[in-house]
Design an enzyme around this catalytic site. Structure first.
Site, PDB file in Angstrom:
ATOM      1  CG  HIS A 162       9.190 -34.555  -4.720  1.00 10.06           C
ATOM      2  ND1 HIS A 162       9.511 -34.988  -5.802  1.00 10.06           N
ATOM      3  CD2 HIS A 162       8.077 -35.438  -4.171  1.00 10.06           C
ATOM      4  CE1 HIS A 162       8.775 -36.144  -6.118  1.00 10.06           C
ATOM      5  NE2 HIS A 162       7.764 -36.230  -5.105  1.00 10.06           N
ATOM      6  CD  GLU A 164      23.780 -44.937 -33.221  1.00  8.83           C
ATOM      7  OE1 GLU A 164      23.789 -44.694 -34.374  1.00  8.83           O
ATOM      8  OE2 GLU A 164      23.279 -45.704 -32.381  1.00  8.83           O
ATOM      9  CE  LYS A 173      -2.967 -37.818 -18.381  1.00  5.65           C
ATOM     10  NZ  LYS A 173      -3.568 -36.528 -18.112  1.00  5.65           N
ATOM     11  CG  ASP A 174       3.269 -41.413 -15.122  1.00  6.62           C
ATOM     12  OD1 ASP A 174       2.898 -40.524 -15.989  1.00  6.62           O
ATOM     13  OD2 ASP A 174       3.373 -41.037 -14.121  1.00  6.62           O
ATOM     14  CB  SER A 207       4.211 -31.253 -10.774  1.00  3.08           C
ATOM     15  OG  SER A 207       5.018 -32.524 -10.391  1.00  3.08           O
TER      16      SER A 207
END
Length: 430
Positions: free
Chosen positions: A219, A291, A247-248, A223
Site C-alpha cells: 500500500h 510432495e 473480479k477477485d 499495486s
C-alpha cells in the site's frame, strides 16, 4: 502511496462514527481493500493470485485447527489418529482432504503469483520490500508444508523427514549436532513428531503476520500493473471495491470449482500411496519422493553427484537447493532494466518463455522421477540453466536489450492511442 483522489471514509451513522473515533477498524478496511484504495485500472487476472493465496491460508488455518483437535502427535498412534479422523470424526475425511489438497492449491497459486512477478518484474523499485517479504513467505510455506507432510507418519512421512533432516548433516562441523538438535534424537521419533506438530501449528500464524507486512508494504507504492507504468492521474485508477472485489470474486469462484472437483473426485491424486502404509524404520521405500511442490528444488539437490575438490557432492546439493530460492532475494539488483513489464522487453520475453519456463518444467518432472538416468543428467542441465538465467542471462539482457516503446500512461494502454479518447479520460493531459 497516498492518492489525493482516493475516496474518504465517511461513517454512515452515529454507531459507526463512534466506532471510528474509538477503534477505526472500518476505516482501516475501507482504505485497505475498499473504495478508499485506488488500483490501476488495467490489472488482468494474473493479479487475482494474491487474493487466492490469502484465501488458501485462511482455509489451511481453519481446517488445520479443527484437525489438530483430533490428531495425536505420538509416533505410536499418529498414523491411527489420522485414520480415526478419516473414518470416525464427522466430516473428518473432508477436512483432512481439504487440508491436504489445500496445501497443493496454496502452492499452485503462489507459484503462479511468483512467476507473474518474474514476468512483470514486480521486484523492481519501489516495490523491493514487497518482493523480499514475498520470498520470506514462500520459505515459511515450504517449512510449514514439510512439517505437515511428516505428521501422518506414513512411510513417505518418516523417510521424507529422515532424508530432509539428514541434509543438515552435510554441513561441516556443526551439521550432525544440528541434525540431532532438530530431531531431538538420532532418528525421527516422538520428539521430532512433537516438534514438527508444534511448529506446523505455529508457522501459519507467522505467515499471516508476514502477509500483513506484505500488504502494508504494497500500500505504500501502490499495486504494479501489466504495463509497468506508474499511476499518473485519477483516470489511471479505479476503486478496489467494487471493481476488483468483483473480479477477485469471479476468480475465487473458478478456483473453488477446480479445488472442489479435486477434493471430491480425485482427493489422492497429488499424494503418494506409500503414505497410507504406517511408518516402518526397517523398510525403506523403493522411491523416496517429497510432495510435488518441492520437486524442482529436490531435482537441484540430486543434480550434484560428484565431489568438487574438497566440497562433498551432498553439501553442494544442499547449498544449491537453498541457493535456488535465495537468489530471488537479489532479483531487484540483478535486473537493471529501466522497463518493468515483459510485454515491452522482447529479448527478456524470449528467455522467459523459452528458457526459464521449460527449465522449471524439466525440474518439476525430474524431481518426481527416480534418481537414475536420464533424469539426473536432465536435472543437471536444467539446474545449470536455472542459475545461469538469474545470475548471468538476466543481468546481461537487462543491460543490452532495446525495450519497445511504453505507453504514456495506464489510460493510454487501456483506451489505445486515440488522442481524443485519452484526453477525454484524462483532461489534465490536454
Amino acid at each position: 502511496m497516498s492518492f489525493p483522489w482516493a475516496n474518504e471514509y465517511k461513517p454512515a451513522n452515529g454507531l459507526t462514527q463512534w466506532l471510528d473515533e474509538k477503534l477505526p477498524l472500518p476505516r482501516f478496511v475501507y482504505n485497505a481493500v475498499g473504495a478508499g484504495y485506488p488500483v490501476p485500472r488495467n490489472l488482468n487476472y494474473m493479479w487475482n493470485f494474491g487474493v487466492l493465496a490469502g484465501f488458501c491460508l485462511v482455509l489451511q488455518i481453519v481446517t488445520g485447527v479443527i484437525l489438530a483437535m483430533h490428531y495425536a502427535a505420538n509416533a505410536g498412534v499418529a498414523f491411527d489418529s489420522v485414520e480415526h479422523i478419516m473414518r470416525d470424526v464427522n466430516w473428518g475425511w473432508m477436512l483432512r482432504y481439504a487440508h491436504a489438497n489445500g496445501a497443493s492449491a496454496f502452492f499452485v497459486v503462489v507459484y503462479l503469483h511468483i512467476f507473474r512477478g518474474f514476468f512483470y518484474s514486480s521486484y523492481k523499485a519501489p516495490r523491493e520490500m514487497i518482493w523480499l517479504l514475498g520470498v520470506v513467505i514462500f520459505l515459511l510455506m515450504m517449512a510449514t508444508a514439510f512439517m505437515g507432510y511428516v505428521l501422518p507418519w506414513g512411510q513417505m512421512s518418516f523417510w521424507g523427514a529422515k532424508v530432509i533432516t539428514g541434509l543438515f548433516g552435510a554441513i561441516p562441523v556443526v551439521g550432525e549436532p544440528l541434525q540431532v538438535w532438530l530431531l531431538g534424537g538420532y532418528a525421527p521419533d516422538n520428539a521430532a513428531l512433537n516438534r514438527f506438530f508444534s511448529l506446523h501449528f505455529l508457522l501459519p500464524f507467522v505467515i499471516a503476520g508476514v502477509i500483513i507486512l506484505h500488504i502494508w508494504a504494497l500500500h505504500i507504492p501502490g499495486s504494479s500493473n501489466p504495463t509497468g507504468v506508474e499511476v499518473k492521474s485519477e483516470s489511471d485508477t479505479v476503486p478496489f471495491h467494487p471493481y476488483y472485489t468483483a473480479k477477485d470474486g469471479f476468480g475465487l469462484g473458478v478456483f473453488l470449482l477446480i479445488y472442489c472437483a479435486v477434493l471430491f473426485f480425485a482427493p489422492n491424486a497429488l499424494g503418494h500411496p506409500d503414505n497410507y502404509i504406517p511408518a516402518n524404520p526397517l523398510s525403506t521405500p523403493a522411491h523416496i519422493v517429497p510432495e510435488w511442490y518441492f520437486w524442482p528444488f529436490y531435482a537441484i539437490l540430486r543434480a550434484f553427484t560428484y565431489d568438487f575438490f574438497f566440497i562433498p557432492a551432498k553439501l553442494m546439493g544442499v547449498l544449491a537447493m537453498f541457493g535456488a530460492i535465495l537468489v530471488w532475494f537479489f532479483l531487484p539488483w540483478l535486473d537493471t532494466s529501466p522497463v518493468r513489464s515483459g510485454h515491452y522487453r522482447p529479448l527478456f520475453r524470449k528467455f522467459f518463455w523459452f528458457g526459464l519456463i521449460p527449465t522449471m518444467a524439466v525440474l518439476f518432472y525430474c524431481g518426481g522421477a527416480p534418481a537414475a538416468e536420464p533424469y539426473v543428467m536432465l536435472s543437471q542441465l536444467a539446474s545449470l540453466y536455472y542459475f545461469a538465467h538469474f545470475l548471468i542471462i538476466l543481468p546481461i539482457v537487462s543491460s543490452i536489450e532495446k525495450p519497445e516503446p511504453l505507453p504514456f500512461s495506464i489510460t493510454e494502454a487501456v483506451l489505445g492511442k486515440d488522442e481524443s479518447a485519452v484526453l477525454n479520460a484524462n483532461p489534465a493531459a490536454a
